[in-house]
Design an enzyme around this catalytic site. Structure first.
Site, short mmCIF file in Angstrom:
data_model
loop_
_atom_site.label_atom_id
_atom_site.label_comp_id
_atom_site.label_asym_id
_atom_site.label_seq_id
_atom_site.Cartn_x
_atom_site.Cartn_y
_atom_site.Cartn_z
N LYS A 17 -13.59 -7.04 -7.03
CA LYS A 17 -13.99 -7.22 -5.63
C LYS A 17 -15.50 -7.46 -5.61
CE LYS A 17 -10.25 -4.33 -3.80
NZ LYS A 17 -9.88 -3.06 -3.18
N LYS A 44 0.86 -1.17 0.00
CA LYS A 44 0.00 0.00 0.00
C LYS A 44 0.90 1.23 0.00
CE LYS A 44 -4.26 -1.76 0.68
NZ LYS A 44 -5.49 -1.38 -0.03
#
Length: 348
Positions: free
Chosen positions: A257, A149
């Site tokens: 997702k 990230k």
């Protein structure tokens, strides 16, 4: 058919840093379908609302759940086009009860414990020292692909971490994916991508915020790192609009997702639109509990995943639902000898 739901708050073991801030807990909802003709048989799904990210993060969310449960008992349809996370939970519960209500919405060799799903090791944002420690843990555990990230701490520190990794592991030994969560700007994105590209980066997810199709197209055309779209898919629910966005931006990959794009039916529509355009991708969870993650993992196994997927075991939470999901090396596996462990839930 009877239907009930309950609210559940997942609590992180440690603060989870993202480019949008630090998460301490995550609200979610479970949906239960009971077959009145087969006492004791029920299907479970997770309506995995993601506050601040889900397209259905609206004040009337719980009202829609109540409407859905009432309509199921009356055998009436419910319009869920604008509620992708509820669609995800409903589809999971339906698939589960259709297979006997055994938490096996998509049984396969994976749920028999005979095969695993290759996954990347996710390294959450934190201080430089915290992230370096997490990187070492993932590599020691056997991961050959890690996802970092980026976009929250200062860029120089993030670049230093990538440089540190490459000083110890070549691109042949370790694949690095980046996820900016829209943390760069159109003005600084290209320069940052150029700097990161010096260290053999596989891809970067959502370098700039969603909705900037023209700017994202420019990045996709000129970036030295392949770009994957993530948040860009949220809120688009019809094939025509999906195709319009993909044609406008032309990414290398899309990230699916299911809880954010309208369940498994929504994810499959995206896959179909991407496939005809030669766009690849992989499947990723979105901080669901193990109920939602279990469904995504089983569906992913059915899809025949080959490249590392973005799945885990929900080990981020202190109060997750105990499940048969396990990480072995760099694979997610299902141990059929492990029983599910549910806390007391307050159904409505």
């Amino acid at each position: 058919m009877k239907a009930k739901y309950c609210r559940y708050v997942l609590k992180f073991k440690q603060p989870a840093g993202t480019s949008r801030g630090v998460l301490l807990e995550k609200e979610t909802y479970f949906l239960r379908l009971e077959d009145e003709s087969a006492p004791g048989v029920y299907g479970l799904g997770e309506c995995a609302l993601f506050r601040g990210l889900s397209a259905d993060d609206v004040p009337e969310y719980e009202d829609k759940l109540k409407e859905l449960c009432a309509n199921i008992e009356r055998d009436e349809a419910t319009d869920l086009q604008n509620f992708p996370s509820i669609m995800f939970g409903l589809q999971t519960a339906i698939y589960d009860i259709s297979n006997g209500g055994r938490m096996l919405p998509f049984p396969s060799a994976f749920t028999e414990g005979e095969s695993g799903i290759p996954i990347n090791g996710l390294v959450w944002m934190g201080t430089k020292d915290e992230m370096l420690a997490r990187i070492k843990e993932k590599i020691s555990a056997g991961f050959t692909t890690i996802k970092l990230k980026v976009g929250a701490i200062d860029f120089d520190s993030e670049l230093e971490m990538v440089r540190f990794i490459r000083s110890h592991y070549s691109a042949d030994e370790l694949t690095i994916r980046l996820d900016a969560n829209g943390g760069f700007t159109p003005e600084n994105a290209m320069q940052r991508l150029a700097e990161f590209s010096k260290y053999g980066i596989h891809s970067i997810e959502q370098p700039i915020r969603a909705g900037l199709w023209k700017e994202m197209r420019c990045l996709c055309d000129n970036s030295p790192i392949d770009i994957a779209l993530d948040e860009e898919l949220i809120g688009i629910s019809v094939p025509e609009r999906m195709g319009e966005m993909l044609d406008a931006v032309k990414p290398k990959y899309i990230i699916l997702k299911p809880s954010l794009v309208g369940g498994f039916s929504g994810a499959q529509m995206w896959m179909q639109q991407a496939a005809v355009r030669g766009i690849g991708g992989w499947i990723t969870s979105a901080l669901e509990s193990n109920i939602g993650l279990n469904a995504i993992a089983q569906w992913t196994a059915r899809m025949g995943a080959e490249m590392p997927q973005g799945l885990g075991t929900g080990a981020l939470y202190v109060n997750n639902i105990g499940s048969p999901l396990e990480v072995v090396g760099d694979s997610l596996r299902y141990n059929p000898s492990v029983r599910w462990n549910f806390p007391d839930l307050e159904w409505q």
